[in-house]
Design an enzyme around this catalytic site. Structure first.
Site, PDB file in Angstrom:
ATOM      1  N   ILE A   1      -3.281   9.512  -5.214  1.00 43.05           N
ATOM      2  CA  ILE A   1      -2.153   9.533  -6.160  1.00 43.05           C
ATOM      3  C   ILE A   1      -0.998  10.378  -5.613  1.00 43.05           C
ATOM      4  O   ILE A   1       0.146  10.241  -6.037  1.00 43.05           O
ATOM      5  CB  ILE A   1      -2.623  10.073  -7.536  1.00 43.05           C
ATOM      6  CG1 ILE A   1      -1.667   9.619  -8.645  1.00 43.05           C
ATOM      7  CG2 ILE A   1      -2.790  11.594  -7.534  1.00 43.05           C
ATOM      8  CD1 ILE A   1      -2.201   9.841 -10.057  1.00 43.05           C
TER       9      ILE A   1
ATOM     10  N   LEU B   1       0.868  -1.182   0.000  1.00 46.83           N
ATOM     11  CA  LEU B   1       0.000   0.000   0.000  1.00 46.83           C
ATOM     12  C   LEU B   1       0.910   1.240   0.000  1.00 46.83           C
ATOM     13  O   LEU B   1       1.200   1.817   1.054  1.00 46.83           O
ATOM     14  CB  LEU B   1      -0.893  -0.032   1.242  1.00 46.83           C
ATOM     15  CG  LEU B   1      -2.179   0.784   1.222  1.00 46.83           C
ATOM     16  CD1 LEU B   1      -2.989   0.493   2.472  1.00 46.83           C
ATOM     17  CD2 LEU B   1      -1.963   2.263   1.063  1.00 46.83           C
TER      18      LEU B   1
ATOM     19  N   HIS C   1     -12.886  10.009  -2.095  1.00 44.87           N
ATOM     20  CA  HIS C   1     -13.109   9.012  -3.151  1.00 44.87           C
ATOM     21  C   HIS C   1     -13.768   9.666  -4.350  1.00 44.87           C
ATOM     22  O   HIS C   1     -14.427   8.995  -5.135  1.00 44.87           O
ATOM     23  CB  HIS C   1     -13.984   7.856  -2.645  1.00 44.87           C
ATOM     24  CG  HIS C   1     -13.344   7.075  -1.554  1.00 44.87           C
ATOM     25  ND1 HIS C   1     -13.400   7.443  -0.233  1.00 44.87           N
ATOM     26  CD2 HIS C   1     -12.589   5.945  -1.583  1.00 44.87           C
ATOM     27  CE1 HIS C   1     -12.734   6.578   0.505  1.00 44.87           C
ATOM     28  NE2 HIS C   1     -12.226   5.652  -0.298  1.00 44.87           N
TER      29      HIS C   1
ATOM     30  N   GLU D   1       1.869   4.295  -2.939  1.00 42.43           N
ATOM     31  CA  GLU D   1       1.700   4.739  -4.330  1.00 42.43           C
ATOM     32  C   GLU D   1       3.023   5.122  -4.997  1.00 42.43           C
ATOM     33  O   GLU D   1       3.214   4.869  -6.191  1.00 42.43           O
ATOM     34  CB  GLU D   1       0.701   5.895  -4.402  1.00 42.43           C
ATOM     35  CG  GLU D   1      -0.759   5.481  -4.212  1.00 42.43           C
ATOM     36  CD  GLU D   1      -1.129   5.122  -2.780  1.00 42.43           C
ATOM     37  OE1 GLU D   1      -0.356   5.442  -1.852  1.00 42.43           O
ATOM     38  OE2 GLU D   1      -2.199   4.516  -2.583  1.00 42.43           O
TER      39      GLU D   1
END
Ligand SMILES: Cc1ncc(C[n+]2csc(CCOP(=O)(O)OP(=O)(O)O)c2C)c(N)n1
Ligand SMILES: [Mg+2]
Length: 737
Positions: free
Chosen positions: A494, A465, A537, A467
């Site tokens: 991101i 986990l 989200h 990025e």
């Protein structure tokens, strides 16, 4: 310094060494003289550059002083053009040992046209030597480390899939020689300060976990500019902190002693080459000059401390060693140094005479000079719908289905494709799949479902986990010819990868003067309208990436475009950010039958969703169906004919279609889901105002989200994001203007 009589010397020129008897950890007397010659050359190039900077003949200087011994040792133990190298700016001596010349270094310092490393684009000491596998480096500290991990993974993958290395016509594979060695090592170095960065720890974690042949070298000079090591590193010693990582071979050494360093590198490289795991060499070096010419270390280091360092200077220590061991006498040293000075003078004169680059070169290599993804010849028609077994036409599929099918077909076609990211695998515990105990996941949106099952876990696998880890490794893999198609689970997350996405991925080709490239695909689930997606989200933010030269940005609104554009993205020779709107994944709008394994859409070609004469609406993504709804209502109610343009691709974008439309309708709305101010559509609106002013009968209007974040409660979300009613209102206002 360590001395040893080794009855069975290994490595370079073993025969010669045997004949002369005494060696020093396997290094012959000739090699030690050569080591000194390189170390001295390295120091003198620094000194000459410092002088040239003071004379304003070069524009910046970064020295490798104090780091020469460890660099030469690494260069002796590793193999240029065979192993891979991710050095940092203090690695001048390493690069000289691998075969780079002072001339090449000085061409970079003056920023000459003939500077092959960067064409006058990068500061000096930002090494890039494709012939030696020295990969272009940047200025952000630590951003090379994850790339080195990806490079090592790429090598391992290619060794297991040698067919994948073959060139192939019709896509990016035509343009790069792919090479690998079964026992290659990837060297990566960094300073003590850079070990504080998250990417360092992410890289250590993955190298350890996957037992990768990465050789980490920490060149610990005790300072990061003015910040001493005990402030950077808990307990003041990085070796103690990393000691718990499994599978490593660790060394902590005096980095001013080339013989001790060489021995450590030989041992560590052997561990890596044997496939036992990564290596970690913690070399204590000195920094005899200030951090750079912009720094004066006397402001934060007292004389006594600086004198302690000076007593360990690797150049004088090596001189004394050669004399003590009767390898060279004073006369021999003087002769060697004189030769270095004479050669260097020639290199300096040549560099000062070298013409600078011409300004018309600035746009070269922002993108691939070989493959133009906007080429109309890439356009393919969808395969005619294949009848299903019962004779009926194939049912239209969702965007999610077609992306999955496109990935599957491309993986079949191109063995260099690997897919990784968070949760993208069907199941990391493979035996569960094999024993058919579970069905498999394949992504939180199931876009990669079944791919691990079909292609194996070395082609589709979960990442940690992290990025930056995902993007950094992808950059490293793609640099050596692989095609990673990685996933960022939510656009909202991101940002940890931002250093890689802004300062690395888009720049690899430009900054290395086309010496390297990194054409990978980053798929990202983006956007709102989720009813409950809330702040984290639902974010957009595409303009941050379209604002970055060197990376293509694609944002399809329907299943067919997603399939055609994803295929172009994968076959492309540039890096691509492929934005997939979550709300559109399973929407009824825009479903289509799978268009077949050859279907491609060139980049930068908009689609006229509906032709019209009264008003142009330029948009993309999830605003397309909303704008269509508004346009249809307006036509029903008032007979107004809106021309609706779906950009599909944001960089490059289709100015011609926009210009033709606005010249015809004389009115334009630019609509986008992101926040209004400084959003993607602001650029389009500005261009329309600038270049189509004479055609306009009304102001250019933007319809976009409110300048806030997307809220959880649906009433708030509706008020924040642009809705069909907002579009309808703006359309009415503009046609009535
Ligand atoms: C991410 C990032 N932050 C800050 C800088 C500015 N900077 C350049 S070098 C440096 C110190 C690096 O120290 P260290 O890693 O110990 O390497 P050294 O220069 O001592 O060899 C800093 C802060 C940078 N280049 N990159
Ligand atoms: Mg340091």
């Amino acid at each position: 310094m360590a001395t040893k009589t080794d009855p069975k010397p290994a490595g370079v020129a073993a025969e010669k060494i045997r004949s002369e008897g005494k060696t020093y950890e396997g290094l012959s007397r000739e090699q030690l003289i050569e080591a000194y010659r390189i170390m001295y050359t390295s120091r003198r190039v620094d000194d000459r550059e410092i002088l040239l900077k003071r004379q304003q003949k070069i524009f910046f200087q970064i020295s490798g002083a104090g780091h020469e011994a460890v660099g030469v040792a690494a260069g002796f133990a590793l193999k240029p053009g065979y192993d891979w190298f991710y050095p940092y700016y203090r690695d001048r001596a390493l690069c000289l040992t691998l075969g780079a010349t002072p001339h090449e270094m000085l061409l970079m310092a003056v920023g000459a046209a003939a500077d092959r490393q960067s064409g006058g684009r990068q500061m000096p000491s930002h090494w890039s030597f494709p012939k030696f596998n020295v990969v272009t480096q940047s200025s952000p500290t630590g951003s090379q480390i994850l790339q080195a991990v990806g490079c090592a993974e790429g090598g391992r993958y290619l060794a297991a899939h040698p067919q994948a290395a073959k060139k192939s016509e019709g896509d990016y594979r035509q343009f790069k020689e792919v090479k690998f060695q079964r026992d290659e090592v990837t060297y990566v170095s960094l300073g003590d300060g850079a070990t504080s960065e998250g990417e360092f720890w992410e890289a250590m974690n993955t190298a350890s976990n996957r037992k990768l042949p990465v050789l980490f070298v920490i060149e610990d000079n005790g300072y990061a500019i003015s910040v001493p090591v005990e402030v950077q590193t808990a307990g003041g010693n990085i070796s103690r902190l990393v000691a718990g990582f499994p599978n490593f071979h660790f060394e902590e050494i005096d980095g001013t002693d080339p013989v001790a360093c060489y021995a450590a590198f030989v041992r560590t490289a052997a561990h890596c080459r044997a496939g036992e795991g990564p290596g970690f060499i913690h070399a204590h070096v000195i920094r005899p000059y200030s951090h750079s010419l912009s720094d004066d270390e006397r402001l934060y280091r007292p004389d006594a401390e600086r004198n302690r360092d000076a007593a360990r200077d690797p150049i004088t220590r090596m001189q004394m060693f050669l004399i003590r061991e009767s390898i060279l006498d004073e006369n021999g040293i003087n002769k060697l140094e004189k030769q270095v000075e004479d050669d260097l003078q020639v290199a300096v004169d040549q560099a000062l005479d070298a013409p600078p680059p011409t300004p018309d070169t600035i746009a070269l290599y922002v993108y691939s000079p070989n493959l133009d993804p906007t080429d109309s010849a890439l356009q393919r028609e969808p395969a005619s719908p294949v009848p299903a077994a019962d004779g009926k036409k194939l049912a239209p599929k969702t965007m999610a289905d077609l992306i999955n099918a496109t990935l599957r077909d491309e993986m079949r076609r191109d063995e260099r494709i690997v897919i990784f990211g968070e949760d993208v695998a069907d199941c990391s515990r493979q035996q569960y799949l094999q024993e058919k105990l579970i069905k498999g996941k394949g992504g939180v949106f199931k876009l990669t479902y079944g791919l691990q099952n079909d292609f194996g876990c070395d082609r589709v696998f979960n990442s940690p986990l992290a990025e930056a880890n995902i993007v950094g490794r992808a950059v490293g893999m793609a640099t050596r010819g692989m095609k990673p198609v990685v996933e960022i689970q939510f656009f909202d997350y991101i940002w940890p990868a931002m250093m890689q996405l802004r300062d690395e991925l888009p720049l690899i080709r430009w900054r290395s003067n086309n010496g390297f490239s990194s054409p990978c695909v980053i798929r990202v689930a983006i956007g709102g309208y989720l009813t409950g997606g809330a702040i984290y989200h639902s974010q957009c933010g595409e303009s941050i990436f379209t604002h970055t030269p060197g990376i293509r940005v694609v944002f399809p609104s329907n299943a067919l475009d997603a399939a055609g554009l994803l295929r172009t993205a994968i076959r492309c020779d540039d890096p691509v950010l492929f934005l997939e709107h979550k709300r559109l994944y399973r929407e009824t709008f825009g479903r289509a039958a799978y268009p077949g394994p050859d279907y491609m859409i060139p980049f930068g070609k908009a689609k006229v969703v509906q032709a019209g004469t009264d008003l142009s609406v330029i948009t993309y993504g999830a605003v397309v169906p909303r704008a269509l709804q508004a346009a249809q209502k307006l036509e029903r109610e008032q007979g107004v004919k809106v021309e609706l343009i779906d950009l599909r691709c944001l960089n490059p974008f289709d100015w011609e279609t926009i210009a033709a439309s606005v010249s015809k309708t004389n009115r334009a709305i630019v609509a986008y889901e992101d926040t209004l101010s400084w959003g993607y559509g602001a650029e389009i609106a500005a261009r329309i105002a600038d270049q189509l002013f004479d055609h306009l009968d009304a102001p250019v209007r933007r319809v976009a989200a409110k300048d806030t974040f997307v809220a959880y409660q649906p009433i708030l979300e509706d008020a924040i994001l642009p809705q069909a009613e907002d579009l309808l209102r703006a359309m009415k206002e503009l046609v009535e203007y």
